[in-house]
Design a protein around this motif. Sequence first.
Motif, PDB file in Angstrom:
ATOM      1  N   GLU A  88      50.099  38.484  39.695  1.00 57.34           N
ATOM      2  CA  GLU A  88      49.215  39.162  40.661  1.00 57.34           C
ATOM      3  C   GLU A  88      47.861  39.203  40.416  1.00 57.34           C
ATOM      4  N   GLY A  89      47.601  39.358  39.143  1.00 59.92           N
ATOM      5  CA  GLY A  89      46.183  39.213  38.620  1.00 59.92           C
ATOM      6  C   GLY A  89      45.860  37.895  39.077  1.00 59.92           C
ATOM      7  N   ILE A  90      46.256  36.787  38.764  1.00 58.24           N
ATOM      8  CA  ILE A  90      45.898  35.375  39.078  1.00 58.24           C
ATOM      9  C   ILE A  90      45.431  35.111  40.489  1.00 58.24           C
ATOM     10  N   LEU A  91      46.408  35.785  41.290  1.00 59.34           N
ATOM     11  CA  LEU A  91      46.450  35.511  42.691  1.00 59.34           C
ATOM     12  C   LEU A  91      45.079  36.376  43.053  1.00 59.34           C
ATOM     13  N   ILE A  92      44.757  37.566  42.841  1.00 59.55           N
ATOM     14  CA  ILE A  92      43.621  38.286  43.042  1.00 59.55           C
ATOM     15  C   ILE A  92      42.485  37.440  42.776  1.00 59.55           C
ATOM     16  N   ILE A  93      42.400  36.880  41.594  1.00 61.56           N
ATOM     17  CA  ILE A  93      41.159  36.285  41.109  1.00 61.56           C
ATOM     18  C   ILE A  93      40.792  34.902  41.908  1.00 61.56           C
ATOM     19  N   HIS A 155      46.979  47.457  43.743  1.00 61.12           N
ATOM     20  CA  HIS A 155      46.387  46.397  44.554  1.00 61.12           C
ATOM     21  C   HIS A 155      46.352  46.837  45.953  1.00 61.12           C
ATOM     22  N   LEU A 156      47.216  47.611  46.321  1.00 63.98           N
ATOM     23  CA  LEU A 156      47.160  48.078  47.700  1.00 63.98           C
ATOM     24  C   LEU A 156      46.005  49.010  48.060  1.00 63.98           C
ATOM     25  N   PHE A 157      45.679  50.236  46.921  1.00 64.01           N
ATOM     26  CA  PHE A 157      44.744  51.010  46.782  1.00 64.01           C
ATOM     27  C   PHE A 157      43.336  50.207  46.864  1.00 64.01           C
ATOM     28  N   SER A 158      43.249  49.088  45.955  1.00 64.01           N
ATOM     29  CA  SER A 158      42.127  48.287  45.946  1.00 64.01           C
ATOM     30  C   SER A 158      41.852  47.412  47.327  1.00 64.01           C
ATOM     31  N   ASP A 159      42.902  47.348  47.964  1.00 64.99           N
ATOM     32  CA  ASP A 159      42.615  46.727  49.290  1.00 64.99           C
ATOM     33  C   ASP A 159      42.302  47.701  50.497  1.00 64.99           C
ATOM     34  N   VAL A 160      42.606  48.811  50.163  1.00 66.12           N
ATOM     35  CA  VAL A 160      42.015  49.785  51.269  1.00 66.12           C
ATOM     36  C   VAL A 160      40.608  50.214  50.832  1.00 66.12           C
ATOM     37  N   TRP A 161      40.001  50.432  49.665  1.00 62.18           N
ATOM     38  CA  TRP A 161      38.826  50.405  49.287  1.00 62.18           C
ATOM     39  C   TRP A 161      37.955  49.382  50.065  1.00 62.18           C
ATOM     40  N   THR A 162      38.394  48.094  49.471  1.00 63.09           N
ATOM     41  CA  THR A 162      37.976  46.723  50.141  1.00 63.09           C
ATOM     42  C   THR A 162      37.817  46.911  51.646  1.00 63.09           C
ATOM     43  N   LEU A 187      30.871  39.589  49.309  1.00 65.02           N
ATOM     44  CA  LEU A 187      30.588  39.345  47.899  1.00 65.02           C
ATOM     45  C   LEU A 187      30.845  40.516  46.897  1.00 65.02           C
ATOM     46  N   LEU A 188      30.334  41.656  47.430  1.00 63.95           N
ATOM     47  CA  LEU A 188      30.706  42.889  46.373  1.00 63.95           C
ATOM     48  C   LEU A 188      32.384  43.122  46.657  1.00 63.95           C
ATOM     49  N   VAL A 189      32.897  42.864  47.584  1.00 66.49           N
ATOM     50  CA  VAL A 189      34.497  43.012  47.849  1.00 66.49           C
ATOM     51  C   VAL A 189      35.096  42.023  46.725  1.00 66.49           C
ATOM     52  N   ALA A 190      34.517  40.784  46.532  1.00 65.25           N
ATOM     53  CA  ALA A 190      35.084  39.619  45.725  1.00 65.25           C
ATOM     54  C   ALA A 190      34.712  40.289  44.240  1.00 65.25           C
ATOM     55  N   LEU A 191      33.792  41.074  43.987  1.00 68.19           N
ATOM     56  CA  LEU A 191      33.418  41.257  42.614  1.00 68.19           C
ATOM     57  C   LEU A 191      34.494  42.574  42.324  1.00 68.19           C
ATOM     58  N   ASN A 192      34.719  43.376  43.121  1.00 69.53           N
ATOM     59  CA  ASN A 192      35.702  44.249  43.211  1.00 69.53           C
ATOM     60  C   ASN A 192      36.903  43.928  42.728  1.00 69.53           C
ATOM     61  N   ILE A 193      37.514  42.685  43.680  1.00 67.07           N
ATOM     62  CA  ILE A 193      38.985  42.193  43.386  1.00 67.07           C
ATOM     63  C   ILE A 193      38.917  41.240  42.310  1.00 67.07           C
TER      64      ILE A 193
END
Length: 307
Positions: A88-93, A155-162, A187-193
Amino acid sequence: MTSPTLRSLTPRRLLMASIVVALVTIGLKTGAWWVTGSVGLLSDAMESLVNLASAVFGLVMVTIAARPADEEHPYGHHKAEYFSSGFEGILIIAAALGIVWAAGQRLLDPRPIEQVGWGLTLSVASSVLNGALAWVMLRAAKVHRSIALEADARHLFSDVWTSGGVVLGIVLVTLTGWLWLDPLVALLVALNILKEGARLLWRSSQGLMDEAAEPEVLDAIQAALDRFARAHEAAIRFDHVSTRRAGQRRFVDVHMHLPAAWSLGRAASMRGQLERDLMRAVPGLRATIQLLPVDVETHFFDEEDLK
């Protein structure tokens, strides 16, 4: 929600629910991007694709982790969950890098955002679904001690903030007319991800390297040992307590020192009582207890062992 209810929500069930929710949110967010043309909403939809892939892989790994021990895997398959978190970490990056590319293109060629109302409605609806599922998953992850479930929930919580950031970007563009705000938010979303992906990769690596059990588990084990020593012979003592975690399973190794004059049967009986006490203190714990005379010491960390 009560603990019995959370226990009935197994990692497999929740990850299957995550797959369904991911499919729904992909449809909602893709529709939001389609009607608005917002690259921020496009980045949000791309992350939902990662949610889907992660949930599917997590389901496979949790299924493998639940398999019983066999000849080739005498300690079980519990570490399979760490592969889920790392994947999941690799896919997120990878998704974050895709967002950076799309946002960079839009910064060079800004475009107006259309039908903002529909776009915001669809995005908010998907965020509510993700947030509700993530809240339940995170609570269940603590009950089941499942890193795969926790990784998917965070990851879902991160998606909510995104999604919240993307919505904010669209609102700002609508109010100010500054089209560059939309790709900037992306771009800020990408940094968070990227941050979330790196964190998941780190946690997975630590789990695969036999990281010690959590502080609360260590405290429960030590408390059980102290109670046992007080309740029985004063001559009993413990040392070389070491722990490790493997997915949902926790392991402890401990040396139990007993009077040398005791019979083997009496020592074995005492060992069995301690094993039961430890398992009551930490459900699912697997204990390896080595019996030694009181006056015998062992040396786990000799220089020769560290070479």
